[in-house]
Design a protein around this motif. Structure first.
Motif, mmCIF file in Angstrom:
data_model
loop_
_atom_site.group_PDB
_atom_site.id
_atom_site.type_symbol
_atom_site.label_atom_id
_atom_site.label_comp_id
_atom_site.label_asym_id
_atom_site.label_seq_id
_atom_site.Cartn_x
_atom_site.Cartn_y
_atom_site.Cartn_z
ATOM 1 N N ALA A 35 0.842 -1.165 0.136
ATOM 2 C CA ALA A 35 0.118 0.052 -0.164
ATOM 3 C C ALA A 35 0.784 1.124 0.007
ATOM 4 O O ALA A 35 0.248 2.282 -0.475
ATOM 5 N N ALA A 36 2.037 1.073 0.294
ATOM 6 C CA ALA A 36 2.784 2.348 0.687
ATOM 7 C C ALA A 36 3.869 2.634 -0.690
ATOM 8 O O ALA A 36 4.511 3.515 -0.560
ATOM 9 N N ILE A 37 3.932 1.612 -1.717
ATOM 10 C CA ILE A 37 4.814 1.863 -2.770
ATOM 11 C C ILE A 37 4.493 2.773 -3.748
ATOM 12 O O ILE A 37 3.195 3.436 -3.506
ATOM 13 N N PRO A 88 -2.514 3.556 -11.122
ATOM 14 C CA PRO A 88 -1.948 4.287 -10.279
ATOM 15 C C PRO A 88 -2.914 4.504 -8.804
ATOM 16 O O PRO A 88 -2.347 4.971 -7.819
ATOM 17 N N GLN A 89 -4.335 4.314 -8.904
ATOM 18 C CA GLN A 89 -5.120 4.549 -7.896
ATOM 19 C C GLN A 89 -5.558 3.328 -7.085
ATOM 20 O O GLN A 89 -5.546 3.517 -5.980
ATOM 21 N N GLN A 90 -5.708 2.414 -7.810
ATOM 22 C CA GLN A 90 -5.855 0.888 -7.057
ATOM 23 C C GLN A 90 -5.081 0.040 -7.865
ATOM 24 O O GLN A 90 -5.464 -0.829 -8.766
ATOM 25 N N TRP A 91 -3.916 -0.360 -7.338
ATOM 26 C CA TRP A 91 -3.132 -1.181 -8.147
ATOM 27 C C TRP A 91 -2.962 -2.645 -7.506
ATOM 28 O O TRP A 91 -2.084 -3.397 -7.857
ATOM 29 N N PRO A 148 3.459 3.291 -7.266
ATOM 30 C CA PRO A 148 3.263 2.441 -8.372
ATOM 31 C C PRO A 148 3.739 2.771 -9.612
ATOM 32 O O PRO A 148 3.926 1.906 -10.304
ATOM 33 N N GLU A 149 3.849 4.061 -9.812
ATOM 34 C CA GLU A 149 4.390 4.437 -11.102
ATOM 35 C C GLU A 149 6.018 4.248 -11.444
ATOM 36 O O GLU A 149 6.535 4.485 -12.583
ATOM 37 N N LYS A 150 6.576 3.952 -10.267
ATOM 38 C CA LYS A 150 8.089 3.597 -10.401
ATOM 39 C C LYS A 150 8.647 2.234 -9.804
ATOM 40 O O LYS A 150 9.661 2.040 -9.758
ATOM 41 N N ASP A 151 7.832 1.379 -9.174
ATOM 42 C CA ASP A 151 7.812 0.500 -8.562
ATOM 43 C C ASP A 151 8.376 -0.685 -9.223
ATOM 44 O O ASP A 151 7.371 -1.282 -10.043
ATOM 45 N N THR A 152 9.437 -1.307 -9.310
ATOM 46 C CA THR A 152 10.109 -2.419 -10.052
ATOM 47 C C THR A 152 9.175 -3.615 -9.723
ATOM 48 O O THR A 152 9.009 -4.580 -10.453
ATOM 49 N N THR A 153 9.189 -3.914 -8.166
ATOM 50 C CA THR A 153 8.447 -4.969 -8.007
ATOM 51 C C THR A 153 6.899 -5.300 -8.409
ATOM 52 O O THR A 153 6.568 -6.208 -8.872
#
Length: 238
Positions: free
Chosen positions: A13-15, A64-67, A17-22
């Motif tokens: 929930a804290a990542i 990006p809102q609900q990933w 999402p626009e840049k997270d590789t995982t």
């Protein structure tokens, strides 16, 4: 039959999402029809020598809102998963090391752990650069304030960084004659009780940034990620 993939990571929930590789890896696994299990560090356990975890079914979306969405937790043997991605960010503290010990037991039970638990312990993100001195600027790993001051005197400007962090945390540029040098060294080394790395400062990072080169099966990806410091800074981190 689809593969079963577990991911050990920081709270999803804290990542960002626009840049997270995982998240990018999980989206691709989902696209391939793999089932996903979500695990945080505190969910890992050893029971009678066998690795298990409190796992929650994970659904990911390129939104990006609900990933993500999580299902109900239940205890699963980690050896029953086909792949486990170890994606927990530093600090590399005792909890991180304990997780690698547990994941090593999962490897012994048949799961493919990426990256391997032993490799995560052996290849410190900072110290691995010292394996290739011909490719690195002059550097020093020590807990001695006196040795760091001597190194600074020899190179005039150095970058000082802890060995267990990431993302530019507690990274300092030290310049000879700066009145804050002694207190910075004291704080980063915890008054001479913690090893740190000092490197000669490479001024080219300000204009050109640094480049992260990705390898797949030992071959470099044609594109590289260039990280340029923010205006007025020297830390080139995403």
């Amino acid at each position: 039959m689809s593969a079963r993939l577990g991911v050990v990571m920081d709270p999803i929930a804290a990542i960002r999402p626009e840049k997270d590789t995982t998240l990018a890896l999980l989206l691709e696994a989902s696209r391939r029809g793999w089932s996903l299990e979500y695990i945080e560090l505190g969910d890992l356990r050893l029971r009678d020598g066998f690795a298990e975890a409190e796992c929650r079914p994970l659904t990911v979306r390129d939104d990006p809102q609900q990933w993500f969405a999580l299902g109900a937790a239940r205890t699963l043997p980690l050896g029953g998963l086909d792949v486990i991605l170890m994606r927990k960010d530093p600090p590399v503290d005792l909890e991180f090391i304990t997780a690698t010990w547990i994941l090593e037991q999962a490897e012994g039970s048949g799961a493919l752990v990426v990256n391997r638990a032993r490799s995560l312990r052996d290849a410190n993100e900072k110290l691995a650069a010292t394996w290739f001195p011909q490719c690195a600027p002059p550097n020093l790993v020590t807990s001695s304030p006196a040795a760091l001051l001597e190194f600074l005197g020899a190179h005039e400007k150095v970058v000082l960084k802890p060995l267990d962090a990431m993302g530019g945390r507690s990274v300092f540029l030290l310049a000879e004659g700066d009145p804050n040098v002694n207190v910075i060294i004291e704080e980063v080394t915890r008054r001479g009780t913690r090893h740190v790395m000092a490197q000669r400062f490479l001024s080219g990072v300000i204009e050109g940034g640094d480049k992260r080169i990705l390898l797949i099966d030992g071959e470099p990806v044609p594109q590289a990620i260039t990280r340029v410091p923010a205006a007025g800074g020297v830390r080139a981190n995403i």
